[in-house]
Design a protein around this motif. Sequence first.
Motif, mmCIF file in Angstrom:
data_model
loop_
_atom_site.group_PDB
_atom_site.id
_atom_site.type_symbol
_atom_site.label_atom_id
_atom_site.label_comp_id
_atom_site.label_asym_id
_atom_site.label_seq_id
_atom_site.Cartn_x
_atom_site.Cartn_y
_atom_site.Cartn_z
ATOM 1 N N GLN A 180 38.303 30.995 31.892
ATOM 2 C CA GLN A 180 38.709 32.200 31.160
ATOM 3 C C GLN A 180 38.982 33.362 32.111
ATOM 4 N N ASN A 181 38.060 33.572 33.063
ATOM 5 C CA ASN A 181 38.068 34.816 33.829
ATOM 6 C C ASN A 181 38.625 34.701 35.245
ATOM 7 N N GLU A 182 38.511 33.516 35.859
ATOM 8 C CA GLU A 182 38.843 33.425 37.280
ATOM 9 C C GLU A 182 40.138 32.664 37.572
ATOM 10 N N LEU A 183 40.507 31.763 36.652
ATOM 11 C CA LEU A 183 41.672 30.933 36.929
ATOM 12 C C LEU A 183 42.944 31.788 36.918
ATOM 13 N N LYS A 184 43.749 31.659 37.961
ATOM 14 C CA LYS A 184 44.992 32.423 38.039
ATOM 15 C C LYS A 184 46.177 31.476 37.987
ATOM 16 N N VAL A 185 47.353 32.057 37.750
ATOM 17 C CA VAL A 185 48.577 31.270 37.763
ATOM 18 C C VAL A 185 49.394 31.749 38.954
ATOM 19 N N CYS A 186 49.830 30.823 39.799
ATOM 20 C CA CYS A 186 50.576 31.175 41.009
ATOM 21 C C CYS A 186 51.840 31.950 40.633
ATOM 22 N N GLU A 187 52.072 33.069 41.287
ATOM 23 C CA GLU A 187 53.221 33.917 40.958
ATOM 24 C C GLU A 187 54.547 33.223 41.264
ATOM 25 N N LYS A 188 54.508 32.303 42.211
ATOM 26 C CA LYS A 188 55.760 31.635 42.586
ATOM 27 C C LYS A 188 56.032 30.421 41.713
ATOM 28 N N CYS A 189 55.075 29.460 41.693
ATOM 29 C CA CYS A 189 55.375 28.159 41.077
ATOM 30 C C CYS A 189 54.719 27.963 39.714
#
Lengths: 204, 204
Positions: free
Chosen positions: A52-61
């Motif tokens: 919920q809080n820490e997972l990010k989505v790569c800005e490029k891919c």
Amino acid sequence: MKFSSKTLEKAVEAMSALPSIGKKSALRLVLHLADNKGEKKKRLIDAIEALQNELKVCEKCHNYSDTNICNICFDPARNKKIICVVESVKDVMAIENTMQFSGVYHILGGVISPLEGIGPEDLNIYSLVDRLKNQEIDELIMAISPTIEGDTTIYYVSKLIDNAVSISTIARGVSFGGELEYADELTLGRSIHSRTEYNNSMSV
Amino acid sequence: MKFSSKTLEKAVEAMSALPSIGKKSALRLVLHLADNKGEKKKRLIDAIEALQNELKVCEKCHNYSDTNICNICFDPARNKKIICVVESVKDVMAIENTMQFSGVYHILGGVISPLEGIGPEDLNIYSLVDRLKNQEIDELIMAISPTIEGDTTIYYVSKLIDNAVSISTIARGVSFGGELEYADELTLGRSIHSRTEYNNSMSV
């Protein structure tokens, strides 16, 4: 199903909302957690909270990542000029496991499917076009499921890009270890059509 | 399996620690949760936290409950003089679903199994003996799995109680809808031994 406790019932409902978990499996999981003295429950709660809080989505891919740029896009050893376009994070993992690809990825987040109401604007297609504009790219490898929706998506992307970059699709044919008689007609027909020259020094 | 994120990897590990969830299923569940925008994750976290903090065990029968005494033990309509002894909460739910039993339960929490290191002191056997001492009980129905461990447990309980209460076991025989030729020899042999008089007014 009759429950002796509302807490138990709610937990089974929440668990069975997950894909491929029916009521009976959910009950087994919930009772397992309930029987367990704390540690497993805490680990699971912490893990879901981190999603919920820490997972990010790569800005490029658009891959899942712990940082703003994922470790594949960040890796200087990867060839940034070849982008493999896939539907989902799972596909990236499958291709990474083959260790046959050293380029970078672009995750669409699905395929165009008018029946399910998924149009190009619901997918990461325009961000792919932006990448092509802002950076020198040699090749797009479309590693998309060989379905009508997948083919539609490949067609749409190719039209949008309009020959700015060369596009390839992954080979379709009979699986290694598969038996010809069990291959479907379309696959077998295509694999004859797209036959490759025999080379007896070729490694499998 | 190669992960693009430690958070994802930890979530897959925590999820695959649950019974019958392998790494691949865990990955599917975790990606489903990660793809979902908050609501499902929150419901699941709340449900597991409630299991941790709110779920109680009935003081009388050891069933899971929201209160100190479960709603079956509390229900004035249930016959408190007949106790059905079962292994687990799941068995209570299975018997409740039949709607054929109006007494109360006692959950042992397993069966005696020297091979797995489970002795009588690990089960709720002595609290059963206490119930028999403190309250007038007519019958104990032993609804325990027909295994060696189950039979051992029934034998142990019967010795401990020493004829203070009459004990019965649930009938063992050929399943309804089962075909004789597929029944195992032990079951079929026992079902002939324990044959019941035919009564053409008997309802199934």
